[in-house]
Design an enzyme around this catalytic site. Structure first.
Site, PDB file in Angstrom:
ATOM      1  N   GLU A   1     -15.351 -46.632 -12.893  1.00 25.57           N
ATOM      2  CA  GLU A   1     -15.882 -45.506 -13.672  1.00 25.57           C
ATOM      3  C   GLU A   1     -15.611 -45.702 -15.163  1.00 25.57           C
ATOM      4  OE1 GLU A   1     -13.833 -41.662 -13.386  1.00 25.57           O
ATOM      5  OE2 GLU A   1     -15.802 -40.715 -13.278  1.00 25.57           O
TER       6      GLU A   1
ATOM      7  N   LYS B   1      -3.174 -25.086 -16.788  1.00 28.61           N
ATOM      8  CA  LYS B   1      -2.704 -26.114 -17.730  1.00 28.61           C
ATOM      9  C   LYS B   1      -3.952 -26.857 -18.209  1.00 28.61           C
ATOM     10  CE  LYS B   1      -1.333 -30.057 -18.849  1.00 28.61           C
ATOM     11  NZ  LYS B   1      -2.239 -30.656 -19.850  1.00 28.61           N
TER      12      LYS B   1
ATOM     13  N   CYS C   1     -18.026 -36.008 -14.232  1.00 32.63           N
ATOM     14  CA  CYS C   1     -17.546 -36.617 -12.983  1.00 32.63           C
ATOM     15  C   CYS C   1     -18.722 -37.062 -12.117  1.00 32.63           C
ATOM     16  CB  CYS C   1     -16.642 -35.659 -12.231  1.00 32.63           C
ATOM     17  SG  CYS C   1     -17.367 -34.048 -11.985  1.00 32.63           S
TER      18      CYS C   1
ATOM     19  N   TRP D   1     -10.630 -32.333 -19.941  1.00 31.37           N
ATOM     20  CA  TRP D   1     -11.235 -31.960 -21.229  1.00 31.37           C
ATOM     21  C   TRP D   1     -12.751 -31.915 -21.197  1.00 31.37           C
ATOM     22  CZ3 TRP D   1     -13.905 -36.416 -21.684  1.00 31.37           C
ATOM     23  CH2 TRP D   1     -13.323 -37.587 -21.200  1.00 31.37           C
ATOM     24  N   ASN D   2     -13.365 -32.439 -20.145  1.00 25.29           N
ATOM     25  CA  ASN D   2     -14.822 -32.617 -20.262  1.00 25.29           C
ATOM     26  C   ASN D   2     -15.630 -31.328 -20.110  1.00 25.29           C
ATOM     27  OD1 ASN D   2     -14.015 -32.771 -17.584  1.00 25.29           O
ATOM     28  ND2 ASN D   2     -15.763 -33.983 -16.971  1.00 25.29           N
TER      29      ASN D   2
ATOM     30  N   GLY E   1      -9.497 -34.353 -12.619  1.00 24.40           N
ATOM     31  CA  GLY E   1      -9.101 -35.360 -13.605  1.00 24.40           C
ATOM     32  C   GLY E   1      -9.309 -36.744 -13.030  1.00 24.40           C
TER      33      GLY E   1
ATOM     34  N   GLU F   1     -10.419 -33.085  -7.431  1.00 29.56           N
ATOM     35  CA  GLU F   1     -11.799 -33.438  -7.774  1.00 29.56           C
ATOM     36  C   GLU F   1     -11.698 -34.525  -8.829  1.00 29.56           C
ATOM     37  OE1 GLU F   1     -14.910 -34.015  -9.552  1.00 29.56           O
ATOM     38  OE2 GLU F   1     -14.962 -31.960 -10.301  1.00 29.56           O
TER      39      GLU F   1
HETATM   40  O1  TXE Z   1      -7.615 -37.440 -17.547  1.00 23.99           O
HETATM   41  P1  TXE Z   1      -6.326 -37.021 -16.793  1.00 23.99           P
HETATM   42  P2  TXE Z   1      -7.804 -38.347 -18.789  1.00 23.99           P
HETATM   43  C1  TXE Z   1     -11.486 -39.562 -15.433  1.00 23.99           C
HETATM   44  C2  TXE Z   1     -12.264 -40.452 -16.371  1.00 23.99           C
HETATM   45  C3  TXE Z   1     -11.315 -40.684 -17.486  1.00 23.99           C
HETATM   46  C4  TXE Z   1     -10.009 -40.752 -16.744  1.00 23.99           C
HETATM   47  C5  TXE Z   1      -8.797 -40.418 -17.555  1.00 23.99           C
HETATM   48  O2  TXE Z   1     -12.550 -41.667 -15.736  1.00 23.99           O
HETATM   49  O3  TXE Z   1     -11.537 -41.876 -18.172  1.00 23.99           O
HETATM   50  O4  TXE Z   1     -10.138 -39.773 -15.746  1.00 23.99           O
HETATM   51  O5  TXE Z   1      -9.026 -39.232 -18.285  1.00 23.99           O
HETATM   52  C6  TXE Z   1      -3.193 -33.606 -16.868  1.00 23.99           C
HETATM   53  N1  TXE Z   1       0.989 -34.451 -14.021  1.00 23.99           N
HETATM   54  N2  TXE Z   1     -11.768 -38.154 -15.590  1.00 23.99           N
HETATM   55  O6  TXE Z   1      -6.670 -39.251 -19.052  1.00 23.99           O
HETATM   56  O7  TXE Z   1      -5.122 -37.771 -17.272  1.00 23.99           O
HETATM   57  C7  TXE Z   1      -3.774 -33.727 -18.252  1.00 23.99           C
HETATM   58  O8  TXE Z   1      -2.888 -33.184 -19.224  1.00 23.99           O
HETATM   59  C8  TXE Z   1       0.201 -33.355 -14.089  1.00 23.99           C
HETATM   60  C9  TXE Z   1     -12.518 -37.538 -14.533  1.00 23.99           C
HETATM   61  O9  TXE Z   1      -8.135 -37.446 -19.870  1.00 23.99           O
HETATM   62  O10 TXE Z   1      -6.671 -37.073 -15.367  1.00 23.99           O
HETATM   63  C10 TXE Z   1      -5.067 -32.962 -18.097  1.00 23.99           C
HETATM   64  O11 TXE Z   1      -4.809 -31.563 -18.162  1.00 23.99           O
HETATM   65  N3  TXE Z   1      -0.864 -33.282 -14.892  1.00 23.99           N
HETATM   66  C11 TXE Z   1     -12.667 -36.110 -14.667  1.00 23.99           C
HETATM   67  C12 TXE Z   1      -5.508 -33.337 -16.673  1.00 23.99           C
HETATM   68  O12 TXE Z   1      -4.337 -33.816 -16.025  1.00 23.99           O
HETATM   69  C13 TXE Z   1      -1.165 -34.340 -15.652  1.00 23.99           C
HETATM   70  C14 TXE Z   1     -12.394 -35.409 -15.900  1.00 23.99           C
HETATM   71  C15 TXE Z   1      -6.578 -34.418 -16.594  1.00 23.99           C
HETATM   72  O13 TXE Z   1      -6.142 -35.521 -17.312  1.00 23.99           O
HETATM   73  C16 TXE Z   1      -0.381 -35.517 -15.618  1.00 23.99           C
HETATM   74  C17 TXE Z   1     -11.590 -36.139 -16.849  1.00 23.99           C
HETATM   75  C18 TXE Z   1       0.749 -35.539 -14.758  1.00 23.99           C
HETATM   76  N4  TXE Z   1       1.560 -36.613 -14.657  1.00 23.99           N
HETATM   77  C19 TXE Z   1     -11.328 -37.462 -16.664  1.00 23.99           C
HETATM   78  N5  TXE Z   1      -0.921 -36.418 -16.466  1.00 23.99           N
HETATM   79  C20 TXE Z   1     -13.532 -35.371 -13.727  1.00 23.99           C
HETATM   80  N6  TXE Z   1     -13.286 -35.489 -12.419  1.00 23.99           N
HETATM   81  O14 TXE Z   1     -14.399 -34.637 -14.162  1.00 23.99           O
HETATM   82  C21 TXE Z   1      -2.008 -35.842 -17.008  1.00 23.99           C
HETATM   83  N7  TXE Z   1      -2.165 -34.586 -16.538  1.00 23.99           N
END
Ligand code: TXE
Length: 492
Positions: free
Chosen positions: A384, A177, A286, A153-154, A230, A252
């Protein structure tokens, strides 16, 4: 107030979920629902992957030369440029990011498409300098097939552009997605792709939650590559999903990136760079420079200047031009920040600024927060936050700074502040991170690669190699000899 309605795009058709189920997206500046999206089930995901697979095999897509694919990407870049303001406003509404930041990101987005478009017809094979004179062997780089792109989402548009552009340049098809917290702009991007003339089914988008929609996509047997951005915990699920389909993976993930300030640095510049690193995007980046390692001779000076500058940050409506920090993107992320601050205080870190929500009626805002830590082993130095929380610690020698910088599970980015050119190169060489910024921070370019070491993930996005991540190498052997095949039981 009626909610804005969005649909998914599967095989070129705009559609709701088969079940009819939907979910709401909330505006982080108000905490209120503003839009509704289809909640895709495994059945919807299957339709999307099948559509992408059909498009991948279609004569329409296969008959496009790499140059023609490049032209389509260039056209998409032009359409993004023509729609910058709409996309920037939409992303700011959806994830609460400052409009000045979303405008900046969206206006650079076309460059990723133009640069990658130019790479489409430069994906070359090699002839091998064989040690067998009666053989000719050459390699071909082929597209993989259906790519699943999982977006957080970021920075949804930016993180999608660096996946979609190389995936299509190399001839793949894709199912996007988006995050359940910020889906709107990816849907708009697919509409622009349609206008650009990218064939039906080449880009599909399914909306929904991670554990249902996301997991169905990443474990689908016809997915050949997963490009994920993520968190580390989710990445582990994705890796397990890929055990089902053996899809190639690029991950990433997050970071705990150090900013190292040496005593000979331009300190005004360093303080600005630190503010950019941790408070821009409310720390939801990130590459956030969340660990500040400051030489003891300038420690007080730097921390005082930082507290002074950060205390003047204008927190407010992300859509207002004068705002410098918007809200956290989700209520969950706000809760994460609050729990980190509570734990840091309980463990004895010294709070120098912030540590609370500002006095506002609505929205998920949090103040810029600065903690002094006494050990690099502290929880706040190691984990983090993904929020506007900086952890500062002094060091005495370059060796100590390096040891602390590398004493982390992460290795995504690092900032080095010094005027000593030899030291800058030395430290850049010895810090284990995918991106090093010297006397600057948070610079990106279509030519620069993004990706990390250790728990920050693997694979690289953006830059000249990005298209190769979406290809498989094939080796073709030609027998040049006119002699009959020799002994069939001996490997040649
Ligand atoms: O991200 P998620 P979240 C880090 C940051 C944050 C933490 C959790 O520390 O606090 O991650 O954030 C999809 N199978 N970053 O919970 O869960 C989800 O729907 C397949 C770093 O919001 O990692 C979304 O589209 N997909 C970062 C995507 O994964 C799945 C950016 C990311 O969500 C899934 C954001 C599954 N089982 C958060 N579960 C960066 N690197 O920039 C979730 N998703």
């Amino acid at each position: 107030m009626s909610l804005q309605q969005f649909q998914m795009c599967i095989g070129g058709e705009w559609t709701n979920a088969i079940s009819g189920n939907t979910f709401d997206s909330l505006n982080p500046a108000t905490g209120e629902a503003w839009a509704q999206f289809p909640d895709a089930s495994a059945e919807d995901v299957n339709r999307a992957v099948e559509a992408a697979d059909t498009a991948f095999r279609s004569a329409e897509w296969r008959s496009l030369t790499p140059t023609a694919r490049g032209k389509l990407l260039r056209k998409l870049g032009d359409l993004i440029a023509a729609n910058t303001e709409t996309l920037a406003q939409l992303e700011s509404t959806d994830n609460g990011k400052l409009i000045r930041e979303t405008r900046g990101q969206v206006s650079y987005l076309p460059e990723f498409f133009y640069y990658t478009a130019g790479l489409a017809d430069k994906i070359e094979g090699e002839t091998l300098p064989l040690d067998k004179q009666d053989m000719l062997a050459y390699t071909i780089r082929e597209p993989l097939g259906v790519v699943a792109a999982i977006i957080p989402w970021n920075s949804p548009l930016y993180l999608t552009a660096i996946k979609v552009a190389p995936a299509l340049a190399a001839g793949n098809t894709i199912v996007l997605k988006p995050s359940e917290h910020a889906s709107a702009t990816l849907i708009e991007l697919v509409k622009l792709a349609e206008q650009a003339g990218i064939p039906k089914g080449v880009i599909n988008v399914v909306t929904g939650y991670g554990p249902s929609t996301g997991a169905a996509l990443t474990s689908h047997p016809k997915v050949r590559k997963i490009a994920f951005t993520g968190g580390a915990a989710t990445a582990r699920h994705v890796i397990r999903s890929s055990a089902e389909n053996f899809a190639k993976l690029s991950l990433e993930l997050g970071g705990k990136s150090p900013q190292i300030v040496f005593p000979d640095a331009d300190l005004d510049s360093a303080v600005n760079g630190i503010v950019a690193g941790i408070f821009a995007a409310s720390g939801q980046s990130c590459v956030a420079g969340s660990r500040l390692l400051v030489h003891k001779d300038v420690y007080e000076q730097v921390i005082n200047a930082l507290v002074e500058r950060a205390s003047r940050i204008k927190i407010g409506n992300p859509q207002a031009d004068e705002s410098e920090m918007g809200p956290m993107a989700t209520a969950q992320q706000l809760a994460v920040v609050e729990s980190f601050v509570e734990r840091a205080q309980a463990e004895g870190a010294r709070l120098r600024l912030g540590g609370k929500r500002p006095d506002v009626d609505q929205g998920w805002y949090y103040e810029p927060t600065i903690f002094e830590c006494s050990s690099n082993a502290d929880y706040l130095m190691q984990e983090e936050v993904f929020g506007p929380v900086a952890a500062v610690i002094p060091f005495e020698t370059e060796e100590e700074a390096l040891a602390m910088a590398n004493d982390s599970q992460y290795g995504l980015a690092a900032g080095i502040w010094t005027r000593d050119i030899a030291r800058a190169h030395r430290v850049a060489r010895d810090v284990h991170s995918g991106i090093i910024w010297v006397n600057t921070y948070r610079v990106v370019s279509a030519m620069g690669s993004i990706g990390g070491f250790k728990s920050s993930g693997y694979g690289r996005e953006s830059g000249i190699d990005s298209v190769l991540e979406y290809t498989e190498r094939k080796t073709v052997w030609i027998n040049l000899s006119s002699e009959p095949m020799a002994d069939p039981f001996v490997m040649r």
